[in-house]
Scaffold this motif. Sequence first.
Motif, PDB file in Angstrom:
ATOM      1  N   MET A  88       5.001   3.705  -8.672  1.00  0.00           N
ATOM      2  CA  MET A  88       6.004   2.645  -8.631  1.00  0.00           C
ATOM      3  C   MET A  88       5.998   1.767  -9.879  1.00  0.00           C
ATOM      4  SD  MET A  88       5.619   1.616  -4.641  1.00  0.00           S
ATOM      5  CE  MET A  88       5.697   2.906  -3.383  1.00  0.00           C
ATOM      6  N   ASN A  89       5.186   2.139 -10.877  1.00  0.00           N
ATOM      7  CA  ASN A  89       5.066   1.279 -12.054  1.00  0.00           C
ATOM      8  C   ASN A  89       6.328   1.246 -12.902  1.00  0.00           C
ATOM      9  OD1 ASN A  89       2.508   0.687 -11.273  1.00  0.00           O
ATOM     10  ND2 ASN A  89       1.473   1.857 -12.862  1.00  0.00           N
ATOM     11  N   GLY A  90       7.256   2.179 -12.670  1.00  0.00           N
ATOM     12  CA  GLY A  90       8.503   2.188 -13.420  1.00  0.00           C
ATOM     13  C   GLY A  90       9.596   1.342 -12.798  1.00  0.00           C
ATOM     14  N   GLY A  91       9.328   0.750 -11.637  1.00  0.00           N
ATOM     15  CA  GLY A  91      10.311  -0.103 -10.986  1.00  0.00           C
ATOM     16  C   GLY A  91      10.324  -1.498 -11.595  1.00  0.00           C
ATOM     17  N   ILE A  92      11.468  -2.167 -11.530  1.00  0.00           N
ATOM     18  CA  ILE A  92      11.564  -3.487 -12.154  1.00  0.00           C
ATOM     19  C   ILE A  92      11.855  -4.574 -11.135  1.00  0.00           C
ATOM     20  CG2 ILE A  92      12.417  -2.448 -14.303  1.00  0.00           C
ATOM     21  CD1 ILE A  92      15.150  -3.759 -13.640  1.00  0.00           C
ATOM     22  N   SER A  93      11.417  -5.764 -11.480  1.00  0.00           N
ATOM     23  CA  SER A  93      11.922  -6.996 -10.875  1.00  0.00           C
ATOM     24  C   SER A  93      12.908  -7.587 -11.877  1.00  0.00           C
ATOM     25  CB  SER A  93      10.795  -7.991 -10.610  1.00  0.00           C
ATOM     26  OG  SER A  93       9.931  -7.531  -9.593  1.00  0.00           O
ATOM     27  N   CYS A  94      13.954  -8.229 -11.379  1.00  0.00           N
ATOM     28  CA  CYS A  94      14.959  -8.725 -12.324  1.00  0.00           C
ATOM     29  C   CYS A  94      15.790  -9.843 -11.710  1.00  0.00           C
ATOM     30  CB  CYS A  94      15.877  -7.599 -12.788  1.00  0.00           C
ATOM     31  SG  CYS A  94      16.895  -6.866 -11.494  1.00  0.00           S
ATOM     32  N   VAL A  95      16.542 -10.503 -12.581  1.00  0.00           N
ATOM     33  CA  VAL A  95      17.530 -11.493 -12.177  1.00  0.00           C
ATOM     34  C   VAL A  95      18.848 -11.106 -12.844  1.00  0.00           C
ATOM     35  CG1 VAL A  95      18.216 -13.919 -12.198  1.00  0.00           C
ATOM     36  CG2 VAL A  95      15.793 -13.310 -11.962  1.00  0.00           C
ATOM     37  N   ILE A  96      19.920 -11.099 -12.056  1.00  0.00           N
ATOM     38  CA  ILE A  96      21.250 -10.730 -12.530  1.00  0.00           C
ATOM     39  C   ILE A  96      22.190 -11.890 -12.251  1.00  0.00           C
ATOM     40  CG2 ILE A  96      23.153  -9.087 -12.247  1.00  0.00           C
ATOM     41  CD1 ILE A  96      20.924  -7.118 -11.181  1.00  0.00           C
ATOM     42  N   ASN A  97      22.970 -12.268 -13.248  1.00  0.00           N
ATOM     43  CA  ASN A  97      23.874 -13.401 -13.058  1.00  0.00           C
ATOM     44  C   ASN A  97      25.199 -12.968 -12.427  1.00  0.00           C
ATOM     45  OD1 ASN A  97      25.611 -12.424 -15.088  1.00  0.00           O
ATOM     46  ND2 ASN A  97      24.840 -13.832 -16.655  1.00  0.00           N
ATOM     47  N   PRO A  98      26.057 -13.913 -12.047  1.00  0.00           N
ATOM     48  CA  PRO A  98      27.303 -13.554 -11.359  1.00  0.00           C
ATOM     49  C   PRO A  98      28.277 -12.731 -12.197  1.00  0.00           C
ATOM     50  CG  PRO A  98      26.738 -15.837 -10.888  1.00  0.00           C
ATOM     51  CD  PRO A  98      25.820 -15.377 -11.977  1.00  0.00           C
ATOM     52  N   LYS A  99      28.017 -12.589 -13.503  1.00  0.00           N
ATOM     53  CA  LYS A  99      28.840 -11.728 -14.349  1.00  0.00           C
ATOM     54  C   LYS A  99      28.323 -10.291 -14.370  1.00  0.00           C
ATOM     55  CE  LYS A  99      30.153 -15.480 -17.497  1.00  0.00           C
ATOM     56  NZ  LYS A  99      30.116 -15.959 -18.912  1.00  0.00           N
ATOM     57  N   GLY A 100      27.217 -10.051 -13.655  1.00  0.00           N
ATOM     58  CA  GLY A 100      26.626  -8.725 -13.634  1.00  0.00           C
ATOM     59  C   GLY A 100      25.708  -8.451 -14.807  1.00  0.00           C
ATOM     60  N   GLU A 101      25.280  -9.497 -15.498  1.00  0.00           N
ATOM     61  CA  GLU A 101      24.395  -9.348 -16.655  1.00  0.00           C
ATOM     62  C   GLU A 101      22.936  -9.489 -16.215  1.00  0.00           C
ATOM     63  OE1 GLU A 101      27.460 -11.450 -19.851  1.00  0.00           O
ATOM     64  OE2 GLU A 101      25.939 -12.662 -18.794  1.00  0.00           O
ATOM     65  N   VAL A 102      22.102  -8.558 -16.657  1.00  0.00           N
ATOM     66  CA  VAL A 102      20.666  -8.643 -16.377  1.00  0.00           C
ATOM     67  C   VAL A 102      20.073  -9.652 -17.353  1.00  0.00           C
ATOM     68  CG1 VAL A 102      18.489  -7.392 -16.228  1.00  0.00           C
ATOM     69  CG2 VAL A 102      20.623  -6.245 -15.596  1.00  0.00           C
ATOM     70  N   VAL A 103      19.771 -10.826 -16.860  1.00  0.00           N
ATOM     71  CA  VAL A 103      19.299 -11.913 -17.724  1.00  0.00           C
ATOM     72  C   VAL A 103      17.778 -11.991 -17.776  1.00  0.00           C
ATOM     73  CG1 VAL A 103      21.394 -13.281 -17.503  1.00  0.00           C
ATOM     74  CG2 VAL A 103      19.562 -13.564 -15.814  1.00  0.00           C
ATOM     75  N   PHE A 104      17.114 -11.249 -16.892  1.00  0.00           N
ATOM     76  CA  PHE A 104      15.651 -11.193 -16.894  1.00  0.00           C
ATOM     77  C   PHE A 104      15.223  -9.894 -16.224  1.00  0.00           C
ATOM     78  CE2 PHE A 104      11.612 -11.567 -14.694  1.00  0.00           C
ATOM     79  CZ  PHE A 104      10.779 -12.043 -15.692  1.00  0.00           C
ATOM     80  N   SER A 105      14.220  -9.228 -16.786  1.00  0.00           N
ATOM     81  CA  SER A 105      13.667  -8.049 -16.118  1.00  0.00           C
ATOM     82  C   SER A 105      12.212  -7.853 -16.524  1.00  0.00           C
ATOM     83  CB  SER A 105      14.477  -6.789 -16.449  1.00  0.00           C
ATOM     84  OG  SER A 105      14.338  -6.433 -17.810  1.00  0.00           O
ATOM     85  N   TYR A 106      11.467  -7.219 -15.649  1.00  0.00           N
ATOM     86  CA  TYR A 106      10.049  -6.939 -15.898  1.00  0.00           C
ATOM     87  C   TYR A 106       9.686  -5.613 -15.249  1.00  0.00           C
ATOM     88  CZ  TYR A 106       4.981  -6.989 -15.550  1.00  0.00           C
ATOM     89  OH  TYR A 106       3.665  -6.639 -15.615  1.00  0.00           O
ATOM     90  N   MET A 107       8.952  -4.783 -15.985  1.00  0.00           N
ATOM     91  CA  MET A 107       8.425  -3.512 -15.468  1.00  0.00           C
ATOM     92  C   MET A 107       6.926  -3.483 -15.743  1.00  0.00           C
ATOM     93  SD  MET A 107       9.214   0.374 -16.798  1.00  0.00           S
ATOM     94  CE  MET A 107      10.979   0.231 -16.506  1.00  0.00           C
ATOM     95  N   ALA A 108       6.142  -3.090 -14.755  1.00  0.00           N
ATOM     96  CA  ALA A 108       4.695  -3.060 -14.938  1.00  0.00           C
ATOM     97  C   ALA A 108       4.290  -2.041 -16.000  1.00  0.00           C
ATOM     98  CB  ALA A 108       4.006  -2.750 -13.606  1.00  0.00           C
ATOM     99  N   GLY A 109       4.912  -0.840 -15.952  1.00  0.00           N
ATOM    100  CA  GLY A 109       4.536   0.202 -16.906  1.00  0.00           C
ATOM    101  C   GLY A 109       3.052   0.490 -16.848  1.00  0.00           C
TER     102      GLY A 109
END
Length: 262
Positions: free
Chosen positions: A227-248
């Motif tokens: 599961m290390n390739g999965g991300i946590s993220c925040v997406i704004n109302p325009k559909g833009e990924v403004v934050f993301s993190y992957m453990a890798g």
Amino acid sequence: MAVGVTSCGSNKPKSCKVSMLHMHPQYQERERNINTICEYATEAFSNGANIVVAPEMSTDFYYVTEDDVRGYAGVHNIESELSAIANVAKNNKGYIVVGFPEIAEDNTLYNSAVMFNKEGKVVLHERKRCLPSWNSIGDLPYAVYDSEFGKLGIIICADSYIPDHAKALKELGADIILSPVTWYPTDGHNDDDNINAWTARAIENEVWYVVCNRWGEEMKDFHTEDMNGGISCVINPKGEVVFSYMAGNNFEDKILYYEIDR
């Protein structure tokens, strides 16, 4: 379609700091995992977070069995068995979303999530509505909670594939959708497929989407899922990924933060 809104009497939404607990829950260690959630949430609140989200099924592995849930992992009474998490929310005047396996009063099993408010009360309760395995299909009414940061709703993991779920929350006025997930590249898919689902739901409904994932390895049907390739993220109302993190290759829990400006 049954819907509902619970309220704290807010007016114009305030800006808020959200925290995602990108963690690796341990198998058959429910109390340890609960304590870890409490520790991380306390740290997140001390660093200014207003809303903390833990992953889907964060009190154990995602790939538990019906025997696991009925034998040790299942939560019968949310208020008492998750009281430590509720107390952290209350003591820090914040909100916490946590996912867990639930055993309902009629003995039905659900993949569930709740949100505790600043008084430590359960103000949102969601049961996963698709991809049942050991769990039954959730049928609780759609609901949002009217907080000072806007109306908050919960969508569990793959329920984001179904547009109707996010649409139902938007019809209730949702501003922010909080999504505890166990979502990672697998079966020929890559993580873009997951991001596309989240971004689609965000832009369709003009909502913020806050996704909290897990990392690590788990056993499924006698093989290992990474599961290390999965991300946590925040997406704004325009559909833009403004934050993301992957453990890798970073094999450790991370407390993530993002400021939602209003």
